[in-house]
Design an enzyme around this catalytic site. Structure first.
Site, PDB file in Angstrom:
ATOM      1  N   ASP A  22       0.852  -1.203   0.000  1.00 39.48           N
ATOM      2  CA  ASP A  22       0.000   0.000   0.000  1.00 39.48           C
ATOM      3  C   ASP A  22       0.882   1.245   0.000  1.00 39.48           C
ATOM      4  O   ASP A  22       2.087   1.175   0.220  1.00 39.48           O
ATOM      5  CB  ASP A  22      -0.918  -0.014   1.239  1.00 39.48           C
ATOM      6  CG  ASP A  22      -2.151   0.848   1.031  1.00 39.48           C
ATOM      7  OD1 ASP A  22      -2.269   1.490  -0.039  1.00 39.48           O
ATOM      8  OD2 ASP A  22      -3.015   0.879   1.928  1.00 39.48           O
ATOM      9  N   HIS A  25     -10.399  -1.643  -6.921  1.00 43.91           N
ATOM     10  CA  HIS A  25     -10.261  -0.560  -5.929  1.00 43.91           C
ATOM     11  C   HIS A  25      -9.459   0.637  -6.466  1.00 43.91           C
ATOM     12  O   HIS A  25      -9.876   1.791  -6.310  1.00 43.91           O
ATOM     13  CB  HIS A  25      -9.614  -1.133  -4.667  1.00 43.91           C
ATOM     14  CG  HIS A  25      -9.384  -0.141  -3.581  1.00 43.91           C
ATOM     15  ND1 HIS A  25     -10.403   0.573  -2.985  1.00 43.91           N
ATOM     16  CD2 HIS A  25      -8.229   0.277  -2.970  1.00 43.91           C
ATOM     17  CE1 HIS A  25      -9.898   1.371  -2.054  1.00 43.91           C
ATOM     18  NE2 HIS A  25      -8.587   1.212  -2.028  1.00 43.91           N
TER      19      HIS A  25
HETATM   20  C1  HEM Z   1      -9.010  -1.182   4.857  1.00 46.72           C
HETATM   21  C2  HEM Z   1      -9.293  -0.357   3.873  1.00 46.72           C
HETATM   22  C3  HEM Z   1      -8.460  -0.201   2.636  1.00 46.72           C
HETATM   23  C4  HEM Z   1      -7.545  -1.041   2.073  1.00 46.72           C
HETATM   24  C5  HEM Z   1      -7.133  -2.434   2.552  1.00 46.72           C
HETATM   25  C6  HEM Z   1      -7.005  -0.371   0.926  1.00 46.72           C
HETATM   26  C7  HEM Z   1      -6.024  -0.907   0.106  1.00 46.72           C
HETATM   27  C8  HEM Z   1      -5.443  -0.244  -0.947  1.00 46.72           C
HETATM   28  C9  HEM Z   1      -4.380  -0.758  -1.752  1.00 46.72           C
HETATM   29  C10 HEM Z   1      -3.727  -2.131  -1.582  1.00 46.72           C
HETATM   30  C11 HEM Z   1      -4.074   0.184  -2.680  1.00 46.72           C
HETATM   31  C12 HEM Z   1      -3.017   0.065  -3.770  1.00 46.72           C
HETATM   32  C13 HEM Z   1      -1.714   0.671  -3.394  1.00 46.72           C
HETATM   33  C14 HEM Z   1      -1.521   2.091  -3.845  1.00 46.72           C
HETATM   34  O1  HEM Z   1      -1.908   2.433  -4.965  1.00 46.72           O
HETATM   35  O2  HEM Z   1      -0.986   2.876  -3.073  1.00 46.72           O
HETATM   36  C15 HEM Z   1      -4.949   1.310  -2.462  1.00 46.72           C
HETATM   37  C16 HEM Z   1      -4.958   2.473  -3.203  1.00 46.72           C
HETATM   38  C17 HEM Z   1      -5.840   3.508  -2.986  1.00 46.72           C
HETATM   39  N1  HEM Z   1      -6.863   3.564  -2.093  1.00 46.72           N
HETATM   40 FE1  HEM Z   1      -7.294   2.181  -0.696  1.00 46.72          FE
HETATM   41  N2  HEM Z   1      -7.614   0.840   0.784  1.00 46.72           N
HETATM   42  C18 HEM Z   1      -8.513   0.981   1.807  1.00 46.72           C
HETATM   43  C19 HEM Z   1      -9.353   2.056   2.035  1.00 46.72           C
HETATM   44  C20 HEM Z   1      -9.475   3.136   1.205  1.00 46.72           C
HETATM   45  C21 HEM Z   1     -10.422   4.206   1.388  1.00 46.72           C
HETATM   46  C22 HEM Z   1     -11.447   4.306   2.528  1.00 46.72           C
HETATM   47  C23 HEM Z   1     -10.227   5.087   0.364  1.00 46.72           C
HETATM   48  C24 HEM Z   1     -10.959   6.357   0.067  1.00 46.72           C
HETATM   49  C25 HEM Z   1     -12.263   6.488   0.138  1.00 46.72           C
HETATM   50  C26 HEM Z   1      -9.128   4.580  -0.432  1.00 46.72           C
HETATM   51  C27 HEM Z   1      -8.583   5.215  -1.516  1.00 46.72           C
HETATM   52  C28 HEM Z   1      -7.491   4.770  -2.221  1.00 46.72           C
HETATM   53  C29 HEM Z   1      -6.835   5.553  -3.253  1.00 46.72           C
HETATM   54  C30 HEM Z   1      -7.186   6.964  -3.707  1.00 46.72           C
HETATM   55  C31 HEM Z   1      -5.800   4.753  -3.739  1.00 46.72           C
HETATM   56  C32 HEM Z   1      -4.797   5.121  -4.821  1.00 46.72           C
HETATM   57  C33 HEM Z   1      -5.345   4.838  -6.193  1.00 46.72           C
HETATM   58  C34 HEM Z   1      -4.368   5.279  -7.258  1.00 46.72           C
HETATM   59  O3  HEM Z   1      -3.937   6.427  -7.215  1.00 46.72           O
HETATM   60  O4  HEM Z   1      -4.052   4.459  -8.112  1.00 46.72           O
HETATM   61  N3  HEM Z   1      -8.716   3.389   0.093  1.00 46.72           N
HETATM   62  N4  HEM Z   1      -5.773   1.026  -1.401  1.00 46.72           N
END
Ligand code: HEM
Length: 485
Positions: free
Chosen positions: A200, A340
């Site tokens: 992440d 996601h």
């Molecule tokens: C337990 C909850 C969550 C998990 C396990 C999770 C997991 C991840 C993972 C594995 C990534 C990919 C790594 C990265 O691109 O940095 C990611 C990206 C991202 N997540 Fe989450 N996330 C969670 C909650 C959230 C929430 C609540 C939001 C917003 C409402 C969010 C927004 C984002 C965004 C904006 C990205 C980057 C997307 C990009 O720029 O490509 N995440 N998340």
């Protein structure tokens, strides 16, 4: 790589977590209420020197780099302290925060997350009309103190210092702690991986006039998307002087049902990859997980390497964020629409023709994600039973200059919306974000050879609390929130 113009941001005035991320192996999230306003305002003068600014974090990061270069043993001992206030906190302190809530009574900051969770975020609701959260988040919360560091001993020591300043647990206390939640980076090779196992923190906005290293990836953002009072802040011209150089902090206490997630992957392996090659059950489960997230566990983006993990690519900052879903608006072959990372940052999906008309700029909806894991590793019993018995998950925290454009928008308009992205002529709905989407949990595109097939899934992430805070500038703290000792 290119070097942008020198920044106009005052790095000594902005709290460190916002733009540079407090370095951490471990971190306290301390929610508190102000119980003695006059004393708190005085005590704050003694607390302010503890705050780590962006400039301070940059120095710390330099020290960490030097330590690594010299191959010295152990970790550099350091801590970082930041503070933020909720709307109720400003009310308690008698501070007019109306320029932080341009939307008036319905503004998420003014409303508070407890109400927003029900009206907008889609969190499960109990019979008493409260979200199904832990009790410490169902009461009013005035503020949040973050303490991060390289070891438990360091942050515990720093917490004693903070407690002493506010007289915590003495008859002269100016604040009352509500909850102290400790987050910890996961051990060994899982460091920087969230509890489902995915790396992440790879993709965060690159900020014009601040970041000096610009790797290939999404377009850079103006500083005001994250920091109030700068170009890109929709409220730029309205902010009171004390309310500039700050940022809104959306905090979410998110529990992850890891054994249940693993069982789901195990029971629903993808049978063949997009080139019609058969997959072993293990390969099929790994591909299923990667298609839900949009990245392999290593962090490699599936839009670049859709059917086979590529750990070397994952480690390469010049390649691991260099994708845009460009030209893929009618196909989920490489990456499902609802994955996601595609839901939360659709990149060129909405901007490059033939995108939805009119095209939707993604820049205003970027957020700076911080946060840290909490809870223990899986026990053997949980691995065997496939059922969660210990609480673990993510202390999710993100910064933005507008909650309406940032966190709230991502959760409501993209993650919870089965029709997003809104491409014409799709035979079916993309479905909900399989990680954070709230609502009937169905998504399409998990099978690359049968993109229309929909799959239902249980909830894997359970919100148990949260609040919206504002992380003020050092000047704002000194001139408006504190009073002379
Ligand atoms: C337990 C909850 C969550 C998990 C396990 C999770 C997991 C991840 C993972 C594995 C990534 C990919 C790594 C990265 O691109 O940095 C990611 C990206 C991202 N997540 Fe989450 N996330 C969670 C909650 C959230 C929430 C609540 C939001 C917003 C409402 C969010 C927004 C984002 C965004 C904006 C990205 C980057 C997307 C990009 O720029 O490509 N995440 N998340």
């Amino acid at each position: 790589m290119s070097t942008p113009a020198p920044t106009t941001l005052d790095l000594n005035n902005i709290q460190g977590d916002i733009l540079s991320g407090l370095p951490k192996k471990t971190q306290f999230y301390i929610t508190f209420n102000v119980v003695d306003v006059a004393k708190f305002k005085k005590d704050l003068n003694k607390f302010i020197p503890l705050i780590k600014t962006v400039a301070g974090v940059l120095k710390d990061r330099q020290a960490i780099d030097d330590h690594k270069k010299k191959k010295l043993p152990g970790l550099v001992p350091l801590t970082g302290v930041n503070i933020a206030f909720s709307h109720l906190g400003f009310v308690k302190l008698g501070i007019d925060d109306s320029t932080l809530a341009p939307g008036g009574d319905q503004d998420p900051f003014k409303l508070g997350q407890r109400k927003d969770a029900i009206t907008t975020l889609g969190d499960p609701v109990k019979l008493d009309n409260n979200p199904d959260w832990d009790p410490e988040f169902l009461q009013d919360i005035h503020g949040l103190i973050l303490i991060s560091g390289e070891s438990h001993a360091s942050i515990e020591k720093k917490k004693l210092e903070v407690d002493a300043i506010f007289g915590v647990n003495t008859p002269h206390a100016s604040i009352k702690e509500i909850a102290t939640i400790r987050g910890d980076v996961r051990p060994g090779d899982e460091a920087a991986h969230e509890h489902f196992g995915f790396l992440d923190g790879i993709s965060n906005p690159v900020v014009n006039g601040f970041d000096t290293v610009i790797n290939p990836g999404p377009k850079t953002v103006d500083p005001g998307v994250l920091v109030t009072g700068h170009p890109g802040d929709p409220g730029q011209t309205q902010r009171a002087p004390w309310a500039t150089d700050g940022s809104f902090l959306a905090f979410r206490y998110l529990f992850q049902l890891v054994p249940e997630f693993n069982q789901f992957l195990k029971k629903n392996p993808v049978k063949k990859d997009g080139n019609n090659n058969p997959l072993t059950p293990q390969q099929g489960s790994e591909l299923l997980g990667a298609r839900m997230v949009g990245r392999w566990k290593s962090g490699a983006p599936i839009d670049v390497t859709p059917f086979k993990d590529d750990p070397a690519l994952a480690k390469d900052p010049k390649r691991n964020n260099d994708f845009a879903f460009a030209g893929e608006i009618d196909t989920q072959l490489r990456c499902p629409f609802a994955a996601h990372v595609r839901k939360t940052n659709p990149r060129d999906d909405l901007e490059v023709p033939p995108s939805p008309i009119p095209s939707i700029p993604v820049g205003p909806h970027r957020i700076m994600r911080r946060g840290v894991q909490f809870g223990p590793e899986l026990t053997d019993e949980e691995k065997h039973s496939g059922r969660t018995t210990k609480g673990r998950g993510l202390l999710f925290a993100c910064y933005q200059s507008s909650l309406v454009n940032g966190f709230q928008f991502l959760q409501q308009t993209w993650a919870n919306n089965a029709n997003f992205p809104p491409f014409e002529n799709l035979p079916g709905d993309p479905g909900l974000d399989p990680l954070i989407g709230q609502g009937p949990r169905v998504m399409s595109g998990l099978d690359p050879l049968d993109e229309q097939q929909t799959v239902s899934m249980p909830t894997f992430i359970v919100p148990r609390g949260g609040e919206y805070f504002f992380s003020p500038s050092l000047n704002g703290l000194k001139t408006t929130i504190a009073t002379a000792a």
